[in-house]
Design an enzyme around this catalytic site. Structure first.
Site, PDB file in Angstrom:
ATOM      1  N   ASP A   1      -7.443  62.741  12.764  1.00 22.62           N
ATOM      2  CA  ASP A   1      -7.064  63.917  11.982  1.00 22.62           C
ATOM      3  C   ASP A   1      -5.586  63.878  11.593  1.00 22.62           C
ATOM      4  O   ASP A   1      -4.762  63.295  12.305  1.00 22.62           O
ATOM      5  CB  ASP A   1      -7.302  65.193  12.791  1.00 22.62           C
ATOM      6  CG  ASP A   1      -8.773  65.544  12.952  1.00 22.62           C
ATOM      7  OD1 ASP A   1      -9.623  64.778  12.468  1.00 22.62           O
ATOM      8  OD2 ASP A   1      -9.056  66.586  13.563  1.00 22.62           O
TER       9      ASP A   1
ATOM     10  N   HIS B   1      -5.384  61.554  16.654  1.00 21.11           N
ATOM     11  CA  HIS B   1      -4.582  62.028  15.524  1.00 21.11           C
ATOM     12  C   HIS B   1      -3.602  60.955  15.081  1.00 21.11           C
ATOM     13  O   HIS B   1      -2.864  60.418  15.927  1.00 21.11           O
ATOM     14  CB  HIS B   1      -3.802  63.292  15.903  1.00 21.11           C
ATOM     15  CG  HIS B   1      -4.675  64.474  16.207  1.00 21.11           C
ATOM     16  ND1 HIS B   1      -5.354  64.598  17.397  1.00 21.11           N
ATOM     17  CD2 HIS B   1      -4.986  65.570  15.460  1.00 21.11           C
ATOM     18  CE1 HIS B   1      -6.053  65.732  17.387  1.00 21.11           C
ATOM     19  NE2 HIS B   1      -5.841  66.330  16.217  1.00 21.11           N
TER      20      HIS B   1
END
Length: 220
Positions: free
Chosen positions: A34, A174
């Site tokens: 992400d 991430h």
């Protein structure tokens, strides 16, 4: 555990979202990332995935795609998939449904994918319905590593993967500056551990209809 592996009651709020995806006869996990792409972190992730011959699904922030289009094209060129993470990393709980949808559609002008993941996993039921009606397929997760947290050290992030991963887990890392230190330690070690445990790495299905391909079964 309420963060690392969302509880059943929360998953029931969004029953059509994908939390786990199991392939019959295969022990499977799905690596997802992400908040990118950004030049400080994403190229390192891409090189690492190349080294292990793994494909992943990247939920991209539209404004990052706008700023770094060559990096986004590189990501796609390497065979990875992308999903929509809104244009400005908008949190559903803090936003009107109309604004979240508008911001997501703005990102969709740059990210050609029906897959959507709400930032922080925060979304209200009316927003979920609006996204569904707009043709998006919500992809949540079964394990969030918490690599972004300043309260976690790199070993704890790795331990989250080892403790909570199971067959069909969608795992979140991430490619962001906040996560960089923890992620760079935990990701290669997590990949090696998952391989030793016999997991195959798959891409999140690029879903263009409301149902998954017949060979796959989704779990909440």
């Amino acid at each position: 555990m309420l963060i690392e592996q969302p509880p059943h009651f929360y998953r029931l709020l969004f029953p059509e979202a994908r939390w786990r995806i199991s392939i019959p006869g295969q022990k499977t996990v799905y690596l997802t990332f992400d908040d990118g792409p950004i030049p400080e972190v994403t190229p390192w992730v891409l090189d690492l995935l190349d080294r292990y011959n793994i494909k992943a699904t990247f939920f991209c922030v539209g404004d990052n795609v706008r700023k770094y289009p060559d990096l986004y094209r590189q990501l796609l060129g390497k065979g990875h998939l992308t999903g929509n993470h809104t244009f400005n990393h908008v949190q559903g709980w803090k936003s009107r449904t109309s604004f979240l949808l508008k911001n997501t559609n703005k990102a969709a002008e740059l990210i050609d994918s029906p897959l959507f993941r709400p930032p922080h996993g925060h979304m209200r039921i009316p927003q979920n319905l609006a996204l569904k009606n707009a043709g998006y397929k919500v992809i949540m997760w079964d394990v969030v590593t918490r690599d972004y947290s300043r309260f976690m050290n790199p070993q704890q992030v790795l331990d989250n993967v080892k403790k909570y991963t199971r067959d069909g887990s969608i795992i979140v890392f991430h490619d962001s500056l906040k996560a960089e230190k923890n992620m760079k330690y935990a990701l290669p070690r997590a990949i090696e551990w998952l391989q030793q445990e016999g997991y195959a790495f798959e891409l999140i299905p690029d879903i263009n209809s409301i149902s998954l391909p017949a060979r796959q079964t989704a779990y909440i």
